[in-house]
Each structure stands twice: as C-alpha cells, then as structure tokens.
Design a protein around this motif. Structure first.
Motif, PDB file in Angstrom:
ATOM      1  N   MET A   1      10.597   8.775   2.692  1.00 50.18           N
ATOM      2  CA  MET A   1      10.990   7.951   1.565  1.00 50.18           C
ATOM      3  C   MET A   1      10.386   8.485   0.268  1.00 50.18           C
ATOM      4  N   GLU A   2      11.013   8.088  -0.840  1.00 44.11           N
ATOM      5  CA  GLU A   2      10.509   8.410  -2.169  1.00 44.11           C
ATOM      6  C   GLU A   2      10.260   7.123  -2.936  1.00 44.11           C
ATOM      7  N   LEU A   3       9.192   7.136  -3.718  1.00 42.22           N
ATOM      8  CA  LEU A   3       8.856   6.016  -4.595  1.00 42.22           C
ATOM      9  C   LEU A   3       8.626   6.605  -5.976  1.00 42.22           C
ATOM     10  N   ALA A   4       9.451   6.174  -6.957  1.00 42.31           N
ATOM     11  CA  ALA A   4       9.417   6.796  -8.271  1.00 42.31           C
ATOM     12  C   ALA A   4       9.386   5.737  -9.358  1.00 42.31           C
ATOM     13  N   SER A   5       8.670   6.023 -10.425  1.00 42.33           N
ATOM     14  CA  SER A   5       8.554   5.103 -11.543  1.00 42.33           C
ATOM     15  C   SER A   5       9.468   5.522 -12.686  1.00 42.33           C
ATOM     16  N   ILE A   6      10.456   4.682 -12.984  1.00 36.42           N
ATOM     17  CA  ILE A   6      11.300   4.885 -14.164  1.00 36.42           C
ATOM     18  C   ILE A   6      10.594   4.328 -15.396  1.00 36.42           C
ATOM     19  N   ALA A   7       9.950   3.188 -15.238  1.00 35.51           N
ATOM     20  CA  ALA A   7       9.090   2.606 -16.273  1.00 35.51           C
ATOM     21  C   ALA A   7       8.182   1.607 -15.584  1.00 35.51           C
ATOM     22  N   SER A   8       6.909   1.590 -15.979  1.00 38.93           N
ATOM     23  CA  SER A   8       5.988   0.641 -15.370  1.00 38.93           C
ATOM     24  C   SER A   8       4.904   0.284 -16.364  1.00 38.93           C
ATOM     25  N   VAL A 259       6.281   9.629 -12.604  1.00 38.31           N
ATOM     26  CA  VAL A 259       5.754  10.137 -11.349  1.00 38.31           C
ATOM     27  C   VAL A 259       6.604   9.730 -10.151  1.00 38.31           C
ATOM     28  N   LYS A 260       6.526  10.554  -9.127  1.00 39.19           N
ATOM     29  CA  LYS A 260       7.230  10.285  -7.880  1.00 39.19           C
ATOM     30  C   LYS A 260       6.331  10.700  -6.726  1.00 39.19           C
ATOM     31  N   ILE A 261       6.357   9.924  -5.653  1.00 44.25           N
ATOM     32  CA  ILE A 261       5.678  10.323  -4.432  1.00 44.25           C
ATOM     33  C   ILE A 261       6.695  10.383  -3.295  1.00 44.25           C
ATOM     34  N   VAL A 262       6.452  11.287  -2.364  1.00 41.77           N
ATOM     35  CA  VAL A 262       7.332  11.475  -1.206  1.00 41.77           C
ATOM     36  C   VAL A 262       6.483  11.317   0.049  1.00 41.77           C
ATOM     37  N   VAL A 263       6.908  10.431   0.939  1.00 38.97           N
ATOM     38  CA  VAL A 263       6.150  10.188   2.170  1.00 38.97           C
ATOM     39  C   VAL A 263       7.054  10.375   3.388  1.00 38.97           C
TER      40      VAL A 263
END
Length: 263
Positions: A1-8, A259-263
């Motif tokens: 899966m990927e978790l990415a921030s468009i705005a936070s 940022v994006k993380i991939v797990v």
C-alpha cells in the motif's frame, strides 16, 4: 500500500491511500483544483478514486467536498454523526446525498479493508481510519486531543502511519492565539502536541512500523524541523527498544503534495 499527503495542516487536509486495486481519499479540506493537482502529483486521476472517507465535519477536512462531488461523483463514507452533520448542518451546496454512506465497524473498498476508530475531538462523531490490504496496514491518525489504551490497541500491527504533530506546547502558550482557542487546542478534545505525538508513536511502535509521517502541523504554533526533532528526541529518550533510527520519519507539507510512504 501507499500513503501519501496531498495536504496536511490546520488549514486543510487531504490524504491518499492506494493499493493494487483501490484508491481512497481521506478528507477533502482543500479546493477541488488542489485535490486534482495533488492526485496528479502522485500519478492518480479523480476517475481512479473509489471512495472518500471523512474523519469529521470541521472545515479543514470537508471544505472542498461539495465542489469536488459536483465534478466527480464518488462514494463518501463517515461515522453516523459525521454523515448526519454533513447532510443536515453543513452547507455543501447541491450534492447527491445518495453517495453518502455510514461506516460502522468496517467496509471493504476493493482490496482495502477500512476500519474506523472512534476518537476524542470536538466534533459530532470523529473517527480515525485504519486501512488493511493483504498483509499491510496503515492508518491516518489526526485531530485527537488525547489517546487511551483502547486506541493504542487498535493501532497495533501498523506498517505505516500518518500521525498528528500539531503544535509545540511552548509556542502555543506564548503565541498570538486568544486564550479560549489555546485552551481548545491543548484540551483532551483538541490536538496532539509534538511530545504527545511521539509518546503515541512509541506506544504503538513495533518491528513492523518502519514509516511515520508527521502531519496536521499548525502554521502558527509549530515548525517542521521542530516537530521532526522533538519526535526523534522523545523516541530516543523512551524506555522502548525502538529508537528513531528504526523508523523513517517524514514531515508532511501543510499546503502542497509532499511525502509518500510505501509498505
């Protein structure tokens, strides 16, 4: 899966969760234009989005929802309290309310299982979300003034996490906010400080948790470098066997895709 921030950040939030067969947005607290640009930044189109999950009804989480839905009819999920509030108390403009769905214990969006987790925040019925696909699990954990053992238990076994590091306590105390707003932020129904964020990460850390994004930073009461270093320091000073070197820590940009993380 990927978790990415468009705005936070405290001025607007929008997070993207992706798997092999599903694409999910968490919150639309920014304009439709910025959502579309953010999706493109992460090689995704609005037509790819399978569902939108809303954590709660505050403006920085739903500001662009109505406009977005008028362009891209996408199923919307939230707690009963949140959905009722969106339908009856928030002016989203003309939208198709048949797109709105109440999520109770879990819902499957293609190959992603989404589980809401109740939290304490000054909203109708706020929730966090945990996402599981195959053997991977990530969560979006923002807008909570405090946490308890029950929440810690429900966040065990994560591979990646976007978690709130909203403010530095000293900056908030001496900053320009009026006293009633300061009181709201540091209350049990407000937002996590950098130090409390680190304690939460420490309590849910395991050999699996390799990626943490710090999000929902205040523009007035925090700095990215301060949040990053405070969380690292707190982790290193804890009694846990996990140190900051064991976890890749990133800080989400408040207003742009980052940022994006991939797990």
């Amino acid at each position: 899966m990927e978790l990415a921030s468009i705005a936070s950040g405290s001025s607007g939030n929008c997070i993207l969760v992706k798997s092999d067969n599903a694409n999910i947005i968490v919150d639309i607290g920014i304009s439709r234009k910025r959502v579309v640009e953010g999706l493109e930044f992460f090689d995704t189109k609005p037509s790819d989005i399978d569902a939108i999950f809303i954590t709660h009804e505050h403006l920085d989480h739903i500001k662009g929802l109505g406009v977005y839905l008028r362009s891209f009819a996408t199923p919307v999920y939230g707690s009963k309290g949140t959905i009722d509030c969106l339908k009856n108390e928030i002016d989203l403009g003309p939208v198709d309310y048949s797109l709105f769905n109440v999520i109770d214990e879990r819902v499957e969006i293609n190959d992603i299982v989404v589980k809401p987790i109740a939290t304490k925040h000054d909203a109708a019925e706020p929730v966090l979300y945990r996402f599981e696909s195959d053997d991977s699990a990530v969560a979006v954990v923002t807008d909570l003034g405090c946490y308890d053992k029950g929440l810690v238990q429900q966040l065990q076994g994560l591979d990646g996490l976007l978690v709130e590091a909203n403010h530095d306590v000293n900056m908030l105390q001496v900053g320009p906010y009026p006293y009633n707003l300061k009181t709201r932020i540091w209350s049990d129904q407000g937002h996590l400080s950098n130090e409390t964020c680190a304690k939460l990460v420490d309590e849910i850390s395991s050999s699996r948790l390799k990626h943490v994004i710090l999000g929902h930073l205040s523009g007035e009461n925090n700095y990215p470098d301060l949040a990053y270093q405070t969380v690292r320091n707190e982790l290193d000073m804890s009694d846990s066997d996990i140190t900051s070197d064991d976890i890749e820590i990133k800080v989400a940009n408040r207003k742009s895709p980052s940022v994006k993380i991939v797990v």
